[in-house]
Design a protein around this motif. Sequence first.
Motif, PDB file in Angstrom:
ATOM      1  N   SER A 159       0.811  -1.212   0.000  1.00  0.00           N
ATOM      2  CA  SER A 159       0.000   0.000   0.000  1.00  0.00           C
ATOM      3  C   SER A 159       0.848   1.267   0.000  1.00  0.00           C
ATOM      4  O   SER A 159       0.390   2.318  -0.457  1.00  0.00           O
ATOM      5  CB  SER A 159      -0.953   0.009   1.202  1.00  0.00           C
ATOM      6  N   VAL A 160       2.096   1.198   0.497  1.00  0.00           N
ATOM      7  CA  VAL A 160       2.933   2.410   0.569  1.00  0.00           C
ATOM      8  C   VAL A 160       3.853   2.569  -0.634  1.00  0.00           C
ATOM      9  O   VAL A 160       4.548   3.580  -0.754  1.00  0.00           O
ATOM     10  CB  VAL A 160       3.788   2.431   1.860  1.00  0.00           C
ATOM     11  N   CYS A 161       3.868   1.584  -1.531  1.00  0.00           N
ATOM     12  CA  CYS A 161       4.803   1.628  -2.655  1.00  0.00           C
ATOM     13  C   CYS A 161       4.185   2.223  -3.916  1.00  0.00           C
ATOM     14  O   CYS A 161       3.047   1.911  -4.270  1.00  0.00           O
ATOM     15  CB  CYS A 161       5.346   0.228  -2.954  1.00  0.00           C
ATOM     16  N   ASP A 162       4.956   3.065  -4.574  1.00  0.00           N
ATOM     17  CA  ASP A 162       4.508   3.683  -5.824  1.00  0.00           C
ATOM     18  C   ASP A 162       4.689   2.744  -7.002  1.00  0.00           C
ATOM     19  O   ASP A 162       3.972   2.845  -7.991  1.00  0.00           O
ATOM     20  CB  ASP A 162       5.298   4.974  -6.070  1.00  0.00           C
ATOM     21  N   VAL A 163       5.660   1.857  -6.897  1.00  0.00           N
ATOM     22  CA  VAL A 163       5.928   0.914  -7.980  1.00  0.00           C
ATOM     23  C   VAL A 163       6.317  -0.431  -7.385  1.00  0.00           C
ATOM     24  O   VAL A 163       7.026  -0.498  -6.378  1.00  0.00           O
ATOM     25  CB  VAL A 163       7.039   1.454  -8.924  1.00  0.00           C
ATOM     26  N   VAL A 164       5.815  -1.495  -8.003  1.00  0.00           N
ATOM     27  CA  VAL A 164       6.144  -2.864  -7.598  1.00  0.00           C
ATOM     28  C   VAL A 164       6.834  -3.554  -8.768  1.00  0.00           C
ATOM     29  O   VAL A 164       6.260  -3.661  -9.861  1.00  0.00           O
ATOM     30  CB  VAL A 164       4.880  -3.653  -7.196  1.00  0.00           C
ATOM     31  N   LEU A 165       8.057  -3.985  -8.543  1.00  0.00           N
ATOM     32  CA  LEU A 165       8.801  -4.730  -9.557  1.00  0.00           C
ATOM     33  C   LEU A 165       8.633  -6.221  -9.278  1.00  0.00           C
ATOM     34  O   LEU A 165       8.974  -6.687  -8.185  1.00  0.00           O
ATOM     35  CB  LEU A 165      10.284  -4.360  -9.523  1.00  0.00           C
ATOM     36  N   VAL A 166       8.100  -6.950 -10.230  1.00  0.00           N
ATOM     37  CA  VAL A 166       7.955  -8.402 -10.078  1.00  0.00           C
ATOM     38  C   VAL A 166       9.173  -9.038 -10.737  1.00  0.00           C
ATOM     39  O   VAL A 166       9.263  -9.111 -11.964  1.00  0.00           O
ATOM     40  CB  VAL A 166       6.650  -8.914 -10.711  1.00  0.00           C
ATOM     41  N   ASN A 167      10.121  -9.455  -9.919  1.00  0.00           N
ATOM     42  CA  ASN A 167      11.419  -9.913 -10.400  1.00  0.00           C
ATOM     43  C   ASN A 167      11.476 -11.436 -10.579  1.00  0.00           C
ATOM     44  O   ASN A 167      10.661 -12.167 -10.046  1.00  0.00           O
ATOM     45  CB  ASN A 167      12.508  -9.456  -9.430  1.00  0.00           C
ATOM     46  N   LYS A 194       2.204   1.178  -9.794  1.00  0.00           N
ATOM     47  CA  LYS A 194       2.652   0.751 -11.119  1.00  0.00           C
ATOM     48  C   LYS A 194       3.337  -0.599 -10.952  1.00  0.00           C
ATOM     49  O   LYS A 194       4.179  -0.770 -10.070  1.00  0.00           O
ATOM     50  CB  LYS A 194       3.611   1.759 -11.735  1.00  0.00           C
ATOM     51  N   ILE A 195       2.975  -1.561 -11.797  1.00  0.00           N
ATOM     52  CA  ILE A 195       3.502  -2.918 -11.694  1.00  0.00           C
ATOM     53  C   ILE A 195       4.346  -3.222 -12.927  1.00  0.00           C
ATOM     54  O   ILE A 195       3.861  -3.123 -14.053  1.00  0.00           O
ATOM     55  CB  ILE A 195       2.359  -3.937 -11.566  1.00  0.00           C
ATOM     56  N   ILE A 196       5.607  -3.561 -12.705  1.00  0.00           N
ATOM     57  CA  ILE A 196       6.520  -3.806 -13.821  1.00  0.00           C
ATOM     58  C   ILE A 196       7.209  -5.161 -13.647  1.00  0.00           C
ATOM     59  O   ILE A 196       8.041  -5.320 -12.743  1.00  0.00           O
ATOM     60  CB  ILE A 196       7.597  -2.705 -13.919  1.00  0.00           C
ATOM     61  N   PRO A 197       6.893  -6.149 -14.484  1.00  0.00           N
ATOM     62  CA  PRO A 197       7.607  -7.435 -14.438  1.00  0.00           C
ATOM     63  C   PRO A 197       9.023  -7.262 -14.994  1.00  0.00           C
ATOM     64  O   PRO A 197       9.213  -6.634 -16.033  1.00  0.00           O
ATOM     65  CB  PRO A 197       6.766  -8.338 -15.352  1.00  0.00           C
ATOM     66  N   ILE A 198      10.002  -7.809 -14.286  1.00  0.00           N
ATOM     67  CA  ILE A 198      11.390  -7.699 -14.728  1.00  0.00           C
ATOM     68  C   ILE A 198      12.150  -8.999 -14.464  1.00  0.00           C
ATOM     69  O   ILE A 198      11.686  -9.859 -13.715  1.00  0.00           O
ATOM     70  CB  ILE A 198      12.141  -6.553 -14.009  1.00  0.00           C
ATOM     71  N   CYS A 199      13.313  -9.092 -15.081  1.00  0.00           N
ATOM     72  CA  CYS A 199      14.281 -10.119 -14.720  1.00  0.00           C
ATOM     73  C   CYS A 199      15.624  -9.403 -14.590  1.00  0.00           C
ATOM     74  O   CYS A 199      16.228  -9.042 -15.606  1.00  0.00           O
ATOM     75  CB  CYS A 199      14.358 -11.234 -15.756  1.00  0.00           C
ATOM     76  N   ALA A 200      16.055  -9.181 -13.360  1.00  0.00           N
ATOM     77  CA  ALA A 200      17.311  -8.452 -13.146  1.00  0.00           C
ATOM     78  C   ALA A 200      18.498  -9.219 -13.709  1.00  0.00           C
ATOM     79  O   ALA A 200      19.497  -8.613 -14.103  1.00  0.00           O
ATOM     80  CB  ALA A 200      17.499  -8.193 -11.655  1.00  0.00           C
ATOM     81  N   LYS A 201      18.391 -10.532 -13.762  1.00  0.00           N
ATOM     82  CA  LYS A 201      19.495 -11.347 -14.257  1.00  0.00           C
ATOM     83  C   LYS A 201      19.693 -11.182 -15.765  1.00  0.00           C
ATOM     84  O   LYS A 201      20.816 -10.999 -16.242  1.00  0.00           O
ATOM     85  CB  LYS A 201      19.251 -12.815 -13.927  1.00  0.00           C
ATOM     86  N   THR A 202      18.612 -11.218 -16.530  1.00  0.00           N
ATOM     87  CA  THR A 202      18.709 -11.123 -17.987  1.00  0.00           C
ATOM     88  C   THR A 202      18.537  -9.694 -18.496  1.00  0.00           C
ATOM     89  O   THR A 202      18.892  -9.400 -19.635  1.00  0.00           O
ATOM     90  CB  THR A 202      17.646 -12.008 -18.658  1.00  0.00           C
ATOM     91  N   GLY A 203      17.952  -8.836 -17.663  1.00  0.00           N
ATOM     92  CA  GLY A 203      17.716  -7.453 -18.073  1.00  0.00           C
ATOM     93  C   GLY A 203      16.337  -7.220 -18.658  1.00  0.00           C
ATOM     94  O   GLY A 203      15.976  -6.077 -18.982  1.00  0.00           O
ATOM     95  N   GLU A 204      15.527  -8.250 -18.776  1.00  0.00           N
ATOM     96  CA  GLU A 204      14.184  -8.099 -19.334  1.00  0.00           C
ATOM     97  C   GLU A 204      13.347  -7.162 -18.457  1.00  0.00           C
ATOM     98  O   GLU A 204      13.273  -7.322 -17.244  1.00  0.00           O
ATOM     99  CB  GLU A 204      13.494  -9.453 -19.430  1.00  0.00           C
ATOM    100  N   GLY A 205      12.727  -6.178 -19.083  1.00  0.00           N
ATOM    101  CA  GLY A 205      11.855  -5.248 -18.374  1.00  0.00           C
ATOM    102  C   GLY A 205      12.579  -4.116 -17.663  1.00  0.00           C
ATOM    103  O   GLY A 205      11.935  -3.181 -17.171  1.00  0.00           O
ATOM    104  N   ILE A 206      13.902  -4.173 -17.593  1.00  0.00           N
ATOM    105  CA  ILE A 206      14.658  -3.145 -16.873  1.00  0.00           C
ATOM    106  C   ILE A 206      14.492  -1.777 -17.524  1.00  0.00           C
ATOM    107  O   ILE A 206      14.465  -0.749 -16.844  1.00  0.00           O
ATOM    108  CB  ILE A 206      16.152  -3.522 -16.783  1.00  0.00           C
ATOM    109  N   ASP A 207      14.368  -1.756 -18.859  1.00  0.00           N
ATOM    110  CA  ASP A 207      14.196  -0.475 -19.549  1.00  0.00           C
ATOM    111  C   ASP A 207      12.901   0.214 -19.131  1.00  0.00           C
ATOM    112  O   ASP A 207      12.867   1.440 -18.960  1.00  0.00           O
ATOM    113  CB  ASP A 207      14.251  -0.662 -21.068  1.00  0.00           C
ATOM    114  N   LYS A 208      11.832  -0.559 -18.966  1.00  0.00           N
ATOM    115  CA  LYS A 208      10.553   0.030 -18.538  1.00  0.00           C
ATOM    116  C   LYS A 208      10.687   0.618 -17.130  1.00  0.00           C
ATOM    117  O   LYS A 208      10.161   1.696 -16.831  1.00  0.00           O
ATOM    118  CB  LYS A 208       9.448  -1.022 -18.566  1.00  0.00           C
ATOM    119  N   TRP A 209      11.384  -0.105 -16.279  1.00  0.00           N
ATOM    120  CA  TRP A 209      11.596   0.360 -14.908  1.00  0.00           C
ATOM    121  C   TRP A 209      12.465   1.608 -14.875  1.00  0.00           C
ATOM    122  O   TRP A 209      12.116   2.606 -14.228  1.00  0.00           O
ATOM    123  CB  TRP A 209      12.219  -0.762 -14.089  1.00  0.00           C
ATOM    124  N   THR A 210      13.583   1.609 -15.564  1.00  0.00           N
ATOM    125  CA  THR A 210      14.494   2.747 -15.511  1.00  0.00           C
ATOM    126  C   THR A 210      13.922   3.970 -16.224  1.00  0.00           C
ATOM    127  O   THR A 210      14.196   5.101 -15.826  1.00  0.00           O
ATOM    128  CB  THR A 210      15.872   2.388 -16.096  1.00  0.00           C
TER     129      THR A 210
END
Length: 224
Positions: A159-167, A194-210
């Motif tokens: 509830s307090v987060c502006d963005v949730v990264l699903v890693n 805002k919900i952004i699926p990512i994979c920090a290991k491969t870099g997938e979705g990191i561009d949307k987050w950054t």
Amino acid sequence: MRDVRILEIKQSVFADNDRQADELRCELKEKGVFLLNLMSAPGSGKTTTLMKTIEALKDKVKIGVMEADIDSDVDARTIAKSGAKVIQLHTGGMCHLDAAMTRQGLEGLETGDVELAILENVGNLVCPAEFDTGASKNAMILSVPEGHDKPLKYPLMFSVCDVVLVNKIDVLPYFDFDMDKCREYVLMRNPNAKIIPICAKTGEGIDKWTNWLLEQVESWRSKS
């Protein structure tokens, strides 16, 4: 028999912290420093995500990082390899940072040449969510192995987060994780998240987050 006097210590502590957090936020606004509070459970991939974030933004914004842990300097040493300015914060056994502790960290970081300050909070889904650090925005990471039901179990964090990264979306085929249910539960707690699926290991979705983060930094600094 005399009445027992009751002091609401917790309420008083939170009220004082909220006041200090608002003061810190105003000061950072005047200085043009955007503070991101990054939270998650241990092992969700905060440090790896942070490394990818720095890699993507290091030529666009000046970054400083505060690594908060109960002990050790493992994460700070890792972040130092990115070339970003970094300082390690030891909480002395406490499982969160509050506004006063964050202020100490920022003073140690020396933010005169920092545009984006990132606080990697202590790994915990409960305590860090209870204390306003004075951050411009709050972000949290939920990793696939943790399960899609975490927003139901830890409502305040979401509830307090502006963005949730699903890693760790690269392991979706191996876990019983329902992305649609995850979105539903997050938005149940926070319709504006805002919900952004990512994979920090491969870099997938990191561009949307950054891209989202850079937009927030630029907007914050333009209004300072």
